[in-house]
Enzyme design. Sequence first.
Site, PDB file in Angstrom:
ATOM      1  N   GLY A  65     -10.941  -3.240 -12.370  1.00 16.91           N
ATOM      2  CA  GLY A  65     -11.268  -1.944 -11.798  1.00 16.91           C
ATOM      3  C   GLY A  65     -10.108  -0.974 -11.993  1.00 16.91           C
ATOM      4  O   GLY A  65      -8.965  -1.388 -12.206  1.00 16.91           O
ATOM      5  N   CYS A  66     -10.404   0.308 -11.906  1.00 15.72           N
ATOM      6  CA  CYS A  66      -9.365   1.321 -12.121  1.00 15.72           C
ATOM      7  C   CYS A  66      -8.316   1.300 -11.019  1.00 15.72           C
ATOM      8  O   CYS A  66      -7.110   1.254 -11.280  1.00 15.72           O
ATOM      9  CB  CYS A  66      -9.995   2.708 -12.251  1.00 15.72           C
ATOM     10  SG  CYS A  66     -11.189   3.120 -10.949  1.00 15.72           S
ATOM     11  N   TYR A  67      -8.764   1.319  -9.758  1.00 19.71           N
ATOM     12  CA  TYR A  67      -7.809   1.275  -8.649  1.00 19.71           C
ATOM     13  C   TYR A  67      -6.981  -0.012  -8.667  1.00 19.71           C
ATOM     14  O   TYR A  67      -5.754   0.042  -8.512  1.00 19.71           O
ATOM     15  CB  TYR A  67      -8.529   1.396  -7.308  1.00 19.71           C
ATOM     16  CG  TYR A  67      -9.129   2.740  -7.000  1.00 19.71           C
ATOM     17  CD1 TYR A  67      -8.359   3.902  -6.960  1.00 19.71           C
ATOM     18  CD2 TYR A  67     -10.488   2.850  -6.696  1.00 19.71           C
ATOM     19  CE1 TYR A  67      -8.914   5.132  -6.651  1.00 19.71           C
ATOM     20  CE2 TYR A  67     -11.055   4.076  -6.384  1.00 19.71           C
ATOM     21  CZ  TYR A  67     -10.265   5.217  -6.355  1.00 19.71           C
ATOM     22  OH  TYR A  67     -10.829   6.430  -6.033  1.00 19.71           O
TER      23      TYR A  67
END
Length: 312
Positions: A113-115
Amino acid sequence: MSAQVYIDGQEGTTGLLLHKELARRSDIDLLSIDPALRKDPIAKKDIFRQADVVVLCLPDSAAKDAVLLSEETRFLDASTAHRVKNGWVYGLPELRAGQRDKIARSRRVSNPGCYPTGFLLTIAPLIDEGLLPRSTFIRTHAISGYSGGGKKLIGKYEEKGSHRTEGRPYALGLQHKHVAEMQAYSGLDNPPLFEPMVGGFYKGMLVQTPLFARELKGYSGPESVLDAFFRKYQNETFVKICSSEHPDILDDGFLSPQECNGTNRVELFAFGHEHQVTVTARLDNLGKGAALAAVQNLNLMLGLPEETGLES
């Protein structure tokens, strides 16, 4: 001979960008399917057999169903469905020693995921070096461009006459779907308290974790954290360590979330003083946070130079 790659779900934000990046390469052939058959199990099984790697850019439930169609296919899954599932390798090559070799050999890779990408690249090395105890209760704040919410959120933000410019917190129940992988791969004993926010800009991201000096062993100021980052990432192409003392880091005291846009680069910072520090990661939520990270993982899975087609 070119590698055969099929993107299942190339109509979404990540799929579209990934298709664009791969379509201009001569070392990859993108397979296609009749649009009328893109959800037909028989047609999908046939094209899966032709592909060296299938990249899943689907909702979680559809990604789970797709994987069930073939035991032999090598999958790179950009959804959340398999990120903490046994039998899947987490696709963050810079995470720890040996991770990229696991990605290269695996038949099942989950794109991060990006976060979590920003979170893990800042927190994991502090834990691995023993500077941050695993028992620490972590609180992390982040802001992302609205493209991270996919077509529906993009439509809301870009609807004529209603473009929002303010930042808006969300996931206020503190159960964001990325928390599981943030805890699992950082090594924390407890899930972090994670507070994300969507900004009034298309793409770009900051992930920030504030810490007190008493929570960090051997802390002597922000530079001691940067030293730990440097020891970890000094040979990494896509991770850049940025000193807070550099005159070009801030714009009149502000840190822009958009300076890594269009790249596969993550920039790491440490801001603060002798008593407190905020560790920060900046990245493109559609780049290293999604489609370009998938390109990096795909390169590894296909035995190609990891940096092929990517800008650092």
